[in-house]
Structures are given as C-alpha cells and as structure tokens.
Scaffold this motif. Sequence first.
Motif, mmCIF file in Angstrom:
data_model
loop_
_atom_site.group_PDB
_atom_site.id
_atom_site.type_symbol
_atom_site.label_atom_id
_atom_site.label_comp_id
_atom_site.label_asym_id
_atom_site.label_seq_id
_atom_site.Cartn_x
_atom_site.Cartn_y
_atom_site.Cartn_z
ATOM 1 N N VAL A 12 7.987 -34.031 -11.193
ATOM 2 C CA VAL A 12 8.306 -33.240 -10.010
ATOM 3 C C VAL A 12 9.694 -33.655 -9.527
ATOM 4 O O VAL A 12 9.927 -34.821 -9.221
ATOM 5 N N CYS A 13 10.612 -32.691 -9.481
ATOM 6 C CA CYS A 13 12.009 -32.971 -9.158
ATOM 7 C C CYS A 13 12.355 -32.381 -7.795
ATOM 8 O O CYS A 13 11.980 -31.249 -7.490
ATOM 9 N N ALA A 14 13.103 -33.142 -7.003
ATOM 10 C CA ALA A 14 13.453 -32.710 -5.648
ATOM 11 C C ALA A 14 14.895 -33.085 -5.330
ATOM 12 O O ALA A 14 15.512 -33.895 -6.029
ATOM 13 N N SER A 15 15.407 -32.518 -4.233
ATOM 14 C CA SER A 15 16.826 -32.664 -3.897
ATOM 15 C C SER A 15 17.011 -32.984 -2.423
ATOM 16 O O SER A 15 16.640 -32.186 -1.563
ATOM 17 N N PHE A 16 17.619 -34.122 -2.140
ATOM 18 C CA PHE A 16 18.000 -34.416 -0.758
ATOM 19 C C PHE A 16 19.209 -33.580 -0.349
ATOM 20 O O PHE A 16 19.385 -33.271 0.821
ATOM 21 N N GLY A 17 20.040 -33.223 -1.313
ATOM 22 C CA GLY A 17 21.198 -32.391 -1.019
ATOM 23 C C GLY A 17 20.805 -31.060 -0.422
ATOM 24 O O GLY A 17 21.379 -30.592 0.572
ATOM 25 N N LYS A 18 19.791 -30.402 -1.032
ATOM 26 C CA LYS A 18 19.302 -29.122 -0.532
ATOM 27 C C LYS A 18 18.617 -29.298 0.827
ATOM 28 O O LYS A 18 18.777 -28.493 1.731
ATOM 29 N N THR A 19 17.853 -30.362 0.963
ATOM 30 C CA THR A 19 17.060 -30.563 2.170
ATOM 31 C C THR A 19 17.924 -30.893 3.389
ATOM 32 O O THR A 19 17.675 -30.384 4.481
ATOM 33 N N PHE A 20 18.938 -31.730 3.189
ATOM 34 C CA PHE A 20 19.697 -32.230 4.339
ATOM 35 C C PHE A 20 21.127 -31.688 4.421
ATOM 36 O O PHE A 20 21.987 -32.301 5.051
ATOM 37 N N HIS A 21 21.398 -30.564 3.759
ATOM 38 C CA HIS A 21 22.707 -29.885 3.843
ATOM 39 C C HIS A 21 23.840 -30.772 3.330
ATOM 40 O O HIS A 21 24.955 -30.736 3.867
ATOM 41 N N VAL A 22 23.588 -31.535 2.279
ATOM 42 C CA VAL A 22 24.612 -32.435 1.733
ATOM 43 C C VAL A 22 24.636 -32.305 0.208
ATOM 44 O O VAL A 22 24.518 -33.304 -0.516
ATOM 45 N N THR A 23 24.815 -31.098 -0.290
ATOM 46 C CA THR A 23 24.748 -30.879 -1.735
ATOM 47 C C THR A 23 25.812 -31.675 -2.483
ATOM 48 O O THR A 23 25.620 -32.035 -3.639
ATOM 49 N N GLY A 24 26.936 -31.955 -1.827
ATOM 50 C CA GLY A 24 28.000 -32.719 -2.484
ATOM 51 C C GLY A 24 27.679 -34.181 -2.700
ATOM 52 O O GLY A 24 28.382 -34.856 -3.469
ATOM 53 N N TRP A 25 26.643 -34.690 -2.062
ATOM 54 C CA TRP A 25 26.259 -36.080 -2.268
ATOM 55 C C TRP A 25 25.514 -36.280 -3.584
ATOM 56 O O TRP A 25 25.455 -37.396 -4.088
ATOM 57 N N LYS A 26 24.940 -35.201 -4.108
ATOM 58 C CA LYS A 26 24.237 -35.254 -5.392
ATOM 59 C C LYS A 26 23.220 -36.397 -5.463
ATOM 60 O O LYS A 26 23.326 -37.300 -6.287
ATOM 61 N N VAL A 27 22.230 -36.332 -4.589
ATOM 62 C CA VAL A 27 21.148 -37.315 -4.622
ATOM 63 C C VAL A 27 19.819 -36.570 -4.580
ATOM 64 O O VAL A 27 19.593 -35.713 -3.721
ATOM 65 N N GLY A 28 18.946 -36.887 -5.522
ATOM 66 C CA GLY A 28 17.616 -36.316 -5.564
ATOM 67 C C GLY A 28 16.636 -37.359 -6.052
ATOM 68 O O GLY A 28 16.939 -38.562 -6.078
ATOM 69 N N TYR A 29 15.463 -36.905 -6.459
ATOM 70 C CA TYR A 29 14.494 -37.861 -6.999
ATOM 71 C C TYR A 29 13.519 -37.144 -7.924
ATOM 72 O O TYR A 29 13.432 -35.916 -7.948
ATOM 73 N N CYS A 30 12.822 -37.953 -8.697
ATOM 74 C CA CYS A 30 11.833 -37.449 -9.635
ATOM 75 C C CYS A 30 10.612 -38.354 -9.561
ATOM 76 O O CYS A 30 10.753 -39.590 -9.489
ATOM 77 N N VAL A 31 9.433 -37.740 -9.570
ATOM 78 C CA VAL A 31 8.190 -38.522 -9.606
ATOM 79 C C VAL A 31 7.371 -38.066 -10.807
ATOM 80 O O VAL A 31 7.409 -36.902 -11.195
ATOM 81 N N ALA A 32 6.647 -39.014 -11.399
ATOM 82 C CA ALA A 32 5.821 -38.725 -12.575
ATOM 83 C C ALA A 32 4.894 -39.899 -12.826
ATOM 84 O O ALA A 32 5.139 -41.013 -12.344
#
Length: 396
Positions: A241-261
């Motif tokens: 499951v892949c997610a994006s903090f950039g999309k969530t917090f209006h900071v797409t240029g920071w390029k930080v997300g996460y993956c769980v498995a």
Amino acid sequence: MIILKIHTFTTMDYRPLINASKLPDVKTTIFTTVGNLARGHNAIDLSQGFPNFEADDKLKSLVTDALNNGHNQYAPMPGYFGLREVISEKIETLHNRTYDPENEITVTVGATEAIFTAITAFINKGDEVIVIKPAYDCYEPAIILNGGIPVYVQLDAPDYKIDWTVFQQKITDKTKMVILNTPHNPSGTIFSKLDMEQLEKILKPTNIILLSDEVYEHIIFDGQVHESASRFPDLANRSFVCASFGKTFHVTGWKVGYCVAPAELMKEFRKVHQFAVFCVDHPVQRALAEYLKNPSHYLDLNNFYQKKRNFFLEGIKLSKFKFKPSQGTYFQLLDYSPISNEEDEVIGERLIIENGIASIPISSFNVDNRNDHMLRFCFAKKQETLEKAVEILCKL
C-alpha cells in the motif's frame, strides 16, 4: 594466443545505444508537454496535479526546527522510526490493521519511488501485471523496464467503473501483480467496499501481489469512505500500500511518501530501496512525525477539497460541459462532447492557446489513446484561480 577484435570508434556513436533503449516507446510525458505550453501562453494551469497555494506554516516551521536541531545527516534506511510509528498508529486507527514499524513500513521518496521499487523487487521477464486504465503514467514504464508485460483492463466513460468479470478473465498463470489506484486518478472514482471484496475474492486462490496506489487516501467526498486494501485481511496479506505526504499536505516538491506491506514482502522491497535511494530527507521526516500527531491535519482534507470541488462545479453548471462530480482526488473530468468533436489533445491545445486555460487530455491514460472526449481539471488551486477558470469555461 587468442587476439580479440574490438571495434574502435573515432567518435562516440550513440545510435546502437539508443536503438537498444529499454523504453523505446516512452516520450515526454503529457504533464511536461502541457505544462510547457501553458507557461508559454501564460494560461491558467489546471492541468498539473499540485496545489498553487502554500502548505501549513506549522509544518514548514517543524522542518526548520528539525534543520536547526541538527537532523541533517542520513536517516535510517527504512525511515525515521518515530515517523514509522505514527504511520502505524494512523493506519490502525483508520483501517484496523496493525503494521509493525520495524519490519513492515518504509518511508520512500514519494509514492512513485514506492511503486517503482515494489515492481522492481518482484517483476521479472515475462511476468504479467494487470493495469487498470485509464492509469497514471508511472506504472507501465516500471513494468517494462523490469521485463514485465502490462495487461490492460480498460474502464469506460463516463462512470469508469470496473467490470470484475472482465478483470478476472485477464488473470493467467503468468499474472504476478495487479495495480490498483483508489481514489482513482484521472477519473475521480473510488473503489467501493463491494469492489474491494470482489477483488479479494478473485485474488484469494492465487499468489498474486496487489500494488495499491492510495496517494489520495484523504481526499474523499460526500461522506464516502476510503476503502484501503489494508482493511481487507486477504488483500492486506498480499499488498504493498503506497501513500504520499506530498499529496496530503500540499508539499509535492518534498517527495516524501511511504509504503506498507507484510514483513516477507517488505524485506524484498528494502533490498531495492536501499540501493536506489537508501534513505529519504531526514528533517522532513522529523517534521512529519510531529505533524501527524494531530489527526485533524489529514482528516480535515475531505471538507477542504470538497468545498473547492463544489465551487468549481457550481461555477460551470451553466456551461456546455457535462460532468459527474468527482468522488475523490482533487481532479474533475469534464466531457466536452457538446462543444466539439475534436480529439482531446487537439482541443486541449486549442484551449491553452486560444482561451488561456490548461487541462490534461484523458486519452494519454487510455489503451491505444482512446478518446473519451474528456479533459481532466485540477481544482487544488487558489480561489481566485478557480474563479478565473470558471469564467473561461463558461464562455466556451
């Protein structure tokens, strides 16, 4: 004595290298093409999938604090443990699934790296990967680079709902992975609980991996619920499951997300991750770990973006465009067929040059560039930007 003949060149010859390209059919992305055209004509840009407003000052302040407190060296390879802990807590609260922060959660360079890494870790030559179209453009290049074969399930306008019978018919003994995206970009549809149960039932007797792209997990409208793969036991046991903090917090240029498995899958994922990027921006991770402790920072996003969606749709309701309100993401599809029979790329270019507004033609995401007479507009914009866009669209 064996003398080896080595071809000598008087100058570097790029042709044999280019002819052996691993991605011979990949061109400049539609996002770059449209973005450049929009800037060249000073058009209002509702094509690009990022906000034109600022992030929360609190979050930016937390990053500054982390910088000043000396968190400027490499973070641990899987990510700052404090951030992984709060991610685990968030998922458990929202989806009733516990992921071990030590072995089942990895912080990534945006969701795109998570997706690429999961594909690279498991897809080998000849493996088939089911891709639901229209699809964001990062999936197929990663599959092809690793020798895999994309197998398409095309959704149909205007509802873009999946036919699970058609989906099941695409599964073969070569199917290694299925890629799911919910909420769905570009259509704005979401996969319901029934959809996810159907998927779980179909995949249960197989050994197929599910790659669930959930970057818009916190942007769901009209009281509906995000049905994460994490909520369904058999799906969770086979899913990245892949997610994006950039999309969530209006900071797409920071390029930080996460993956769980599950730990067994994540172990292979990290083998690729450690040699691709090793780790992710350390001070940003520290800031996010603190910021996530207040759930309202992500739970309030639904209402925030629903207001923007509603304003945009209310503004164009007397226009010639047809639409079904987006169920999730910050994208809205508009059907331009009452206005023109042109190919979507043609009218998209004309709207930029002649009318000063940019959007994304959906054919770029469809099988064989099928034209649905749909354009994608991003409403993650300032109020004044949306007002100007509405004014232009109502004149068409």
